[in-house]
Design an enzyme around this catalytic site. Structure first.
Site, mmCIF file in Angstrom:
data_model
loop_
_atom_site.group_PDB
_atom_site.id
_atom_site.type_symbol
_atom_site.label_atom_id
_atom_site.label_comp_id
_atom_site.label_asym_id
_atom_site.label_seq_id
_atom_site.Cartn_x
_atom_site.Cartn_y
_atom_site.Cartn_z
ATOM 1 N N LYS A 49 0.845 -1.189 0.000
ATOM 2 C CA LYS A 49 0.000 0.000 0.000
ATOM 3 C C LYS A 49 0.879 1.237 0.000
ATOM 4 O O LYS A 49 2.028 1.128 0.453
ATOM 5 C CB LYS A 49 -0.944 0.028 1.212
ATOM 6 C CG LYS A 49 -0.361 -0.320 2.566
ATOM 7 C CD LYS A 49 0.795 0.434 3.160
ATOM 8 C CE LYS A 49 0.637 1.906 3.404
ATOM 9 N NZ LYS A 49 1.866 2.517 4.021
ATOM 10 N N TYR A 51 -4.981 3.503 6.315
ATOM 11 C CA TYR A 51 -5.459 2.445 7.219
ATOM 12 C C TYR A 51 -6.846 2.776 7.769
ATOM 13 O O TYR A 51 -7.674 1.895 7.952
ATOM 14 C CB TYR A 51 -4.477 2.238 8.380
ATOM 15 C CG TYR A 51 -3.212 1.534 7.973
ATOM 16 C CD1 TYR A 51 -3.149 0.142 7.959
ATOM 17 C CD2 TYR A 51 -2.095 2.247 7.587
ATOM 18 C CE1 TYR A 51 -2.001 -0.516 7.564
ATOM 19 C CE2 TYR A 51 -0.932 1.605 7.188
ATOM 20 C CZ TYR A 51 -0.893 0.219 7.180
ATOM 21 O OH TYR A 51 0.250 -0.425 6.779
HETATM 22 P P1 NAD Z 1 12.194 2.203 2.467
HETATM 23 O O1 NAD Z 1 12.632 3.538 2.009
HETATM 24 O O2 NAD Z 1 12.782 1.656 3.708
HETATM 25 O O3 NAD Z 1 12.405 1.131 1.312
HETATM 26 C C1 NAD Z 1 12.157 1.449 -0.034
HETATM 27 C C2 NAD Z 1 12.989 0.547 -0.925
HETATM 28 O O4 NAD Z 1 12.782 0.972 -2.277
HETATM 29 C C3 NAD Z 1 14.493 0.675 -0.646
HETATM 30 O O5 NAD Z 1 15.103 -0.570 -0.793
HETATM 31 C C4 NAD Z 1 14.971 1.633 -1.733
HETATM 32 O O6 NAD Z 1 16.310 1.426 -2.074
HETATM 33 C C5 NAD Z 1 14.054 1.239 -2.876
HETATM 34 N N1 NAD Z 1 13.962 2.313 -3.867
HETATM 35 C C6 NAD Z 1 14.084 2.136 -5.180
HETATM 36 N N2 NAD Z 1 14.040 3.286 -5.828
HETATM 37 C C7 NAD Z 1 13.899 4.256 -4.908
HETATM 38 C C8 NAD Z 1 13.790 5.666 -4.977
HETATM 39 N N3 NAD Z 1 13.877 6.337 -6.143
HETATM 40 N N4 NAD Z 1 13.628 6.340 -3.827
HETATM 41 C C9 NAD Z 1 13.558 5.682 -2.649
HETATM 42 N N5 NAD Z 1 13.646 4.343 -2.533
HETATM 43 C C10 NAD Z 1 13.820 3.631 -3.657
HETATM 44 O O7 NAD Z 1 10.603 2.272 2.575
HETATM 45 P P2 NAD Z 1 9.620 1.280 3.302
HETATM 46 O O8 NAD Z 1 9.184 1.890 4.567
HETATM 47 O O9 NAD Z 1 10.192 -0.070 3.346
HETATM 48 O O10 NAD Z 1 8.344 1.332 2.312
HETATM 49 C C11 NAD Z 1 8.307 0.612 1.089
HETATM 50 C C12 NAD Z 1 6.850 0.310 0.729
HETATM 51 O O11 NAD Z 1 6.283 -0.509 1.727
HETATM 52 C C13 NAD Z 1 5.942 1.527 0.615
HETATM 53 O O12 NAD Z 1 4.952 1.305 -0.361
HETATM 54 C C14 NAD Z 1 5.291 1.612 1.980
HETATM 55 O O13 NAD Z 1 4.053 2.268 2.000
HETATM 56 C C15 NAD Z 1 5.143 0.135 2.285
HETATM 57 N N6 NAD Z 1 5.096 -0.144 3.735
HETATM 58 C C16 NAD Z 1 4.069 -0.889 4.201
HETATM 59 C C17 NAD Z 1 3.985 -1.159 5.530
HETATM 60 C C18 NAD Z 1 2.850 -1.997 6.048
HETATM 61 O O14 NAD Z 1 2.715 -2.109 7.263
HETATM 62 N N7 NAD Z 1 2.062 -2.616 5.184
HETATM 63 C C19 NAD Z 1 4.943 -0.680 6.414
HETATM 64 C C20 NAD Z 1 6.012 0.069 5.900
HETATM 65 C C21 NAD Z 1 6.078 0.331 4.548
#
Ligand code: NAD
Length: 405
Positions: free
Chosen positions: A161, A249
């Site tokens: 999401k 959410y």
């Molecule tokens: P994060 O920044 O920790 O991870 C993002 C990943 O995408 C990294 O590995 C990064 O290197 C990569 N990436 C590739 N291209 C990128 C760019 N141009 N800019 C930034 N990152 C890039 O983020 P996250 O918190 O892990 O979130 C990732 C996804 O997961 C999002 O869609 C977020 O909404 C979702 N998420 C969901 C939950 C949940 O509880 N369902 C919790 C956290 C995150």
């Protein structure tokens, strides 16, 4: 090392565990500790198999193989470790822009380095039979393209999401999965979480009488100095601000708690000048449902709250926290007083349940409870919230579920 900083207790524990007679232990332990441990006879024994509390996982070769796309905080800290709790799922590939990091993660999880891809060669996954599904965990700006490439490579897709930037992207993702005859599921973990499921059941069973009001508040303090906090305040990467990231959410919570779609929304926003890039901080909204129920929602990137409240003519139900990773609590209030509902949390986590939900559907040829249409519905409703903020007017939600526009 002085006498006072000798780690006496840890070493005598090692003596207990590994056998007091071992040369290492007797050479390093003080005489008193050795004498104490030496009295404990230590021999390896074969105990009978304990009764299994959960169904064991199926043969690894038969489990659904996932490629994890994006090795960020959610992938590394929540999703990947949860595969150990699943019965039907395993990780077989990684997709990352950082080869070195991917190789390190592959070593940790025993993944063949030949199954490491980058964001530009994902279509080559088509050739890999060990990859059945792709789990997209990158910022929302990349969800549509990565999902469509994966569907066209013949893979099932789990997408985080918010599903995508707008409804048109969502529709294209749904179409690509349909054309490839593959499943598309949104990672709405709360819809697989036992406290939320219990709340839904109690509301449906009429325990609260006629439901009149729902309150949802989902906020956290975003740190724009961290990599994960930085993209979240850029509309071009995140699609929106607090609403898209955490308010979502509450939007879907109101929908699944009531089992009904809103027909109109009215919303407001407040964003201080500093610290929120080009996205919003506080958003408040009110949904009107055809049944007459009102849902009041709020979200922000500058406060900490996570709760759902449902008020009916015969009772009140509260989930707090409602959609955290762990520690959910469900409280009921009615004519008998206020009490916490005891819920069995022994089973797999919500993350593992969500993963196995898709895997079971892949293995058995079924459908999923949170398909692309569910993700698109939230995106369209959030767009309506933004429209109401812009115009100051109520915005009708007058499309059929599953319609892009
Ligand atoms: P994060 O920044 O920790 O991870 C993002 C990943 O995408 C990294 O590995 C990064 O290197 C990569 N990436 C590739 N291209 C990128 C760019 N141009 N800019 C930034 N990152 C890039 O983020 P996250 O918190 O892990 O979130 C990732 C996804 O997961 C999002 O869609 C977020 O909404 C979702 N998420 C969901 C939950 C949940 O509880 N369902 C919790 C956290 C995150």
């Amino acid at each position: 090392m002085t006498d006072t900083d000798k780690p006496m207790f840890p070493l005598s524990r090692r003596g207990f565990l590994y056998g007091a007679g071992s040369g290492v232990v007797s050479a390093t332990l003080a005489g008193r500790a050795v004498a104490q441990d030496a009295q404990v006879p230590i021999e390896p024994v074969g105990r009978p198999m304990p009764e299994l509390r959960a169904e064991p996982p199926i043969d690894p070769e038969r489990r659904v193989g996932y490629a994890i796309v994006g090795l960020g905080q959610y992938a590394l800290n929540q999703i990947m470790p949860s595969f150990g709790e699943t019965r039907y799922s395993r990780i077989t590939a990684l997709v990352s822009g950082d080869r070195e990091k991917a190789e390190e993660v592959a070593r940790m999880y025993g993944i063949d380095p030949e199954n490491i891809y980058n964001y530009d060669n994902m279509e080559e996954m088509a050739q890999k039979e060990a990859i059945d599904a792709v789990y997209i965990i990158t910022p929302p700006a990349f969800h549509a393209e990565q999902s469509i490439v994966s569907s066209r490579a013949g893979k099932h897709v789990m997408c985080e999401k918010p599903m995508a930037m707008d409804a048109q992207e969502c529709r294209a993702m749904i179409d690509a999965a349909e054309e490839a005859n593959r499943l598309l599921m949104i990672g709405y973990r709360s819809q697989y979480e036992p406290h939320n499921l219990e709340a839904i059941e109690r509301i449906r069973n009429g325990e609260l009488g006629d439901v009149r009001i729902v309150h949802t508040e989902n906020s956290y303090i975003n740190d724009p100095e961290t990599p994960a906090g930085e993209w979240r305040i850029q509309r071009s990467l995140a699609g929106g601000g607090s609403l898209y990231d955490i308010g979502i959410y509450g939007v879907q919570g109101a929908r699944y708690l009531l089992g009904e779609e809103p027909i109109e929304v009215m919303a407001q926003e407040h964003t201080p000048e500093e610290g929120f890039g080009d996205v919003e901080d506080v958003v408040t909204w009110q949904f009107r449902f055809a049944s007459g129920v009102r849902a009041v929602g709020s979200t922000s990137f500058s406060t900490e709250a996570n709760r759902f409240g449902v008020s009916g003519t015969e009772g009140y139900l509260e989930l707090q926290p409602a959609t955290d990773y762990y520690g959910h609590r469900l409280t009921l209030r009615d004519e008998d007083g206020t009490r916490e509902v005891d819920i069995d949390t022994q089973g797999p986590s919500q993350f593992a349940r969500q993963l196995d939900h898709l895997s079971e559907a892949i293995l058995n040829g079924g459908t999923v409870a949170t398909p692309g249409e569910e993700g698109m519905q939230d995106i369209r409703i959030m767009q309506a919230i933004y429209e109401s903020v812009r115009t100051g007017q109520p915005v009708p939600i007058d499309w059929a579920y599953g319609e892009a526009d």
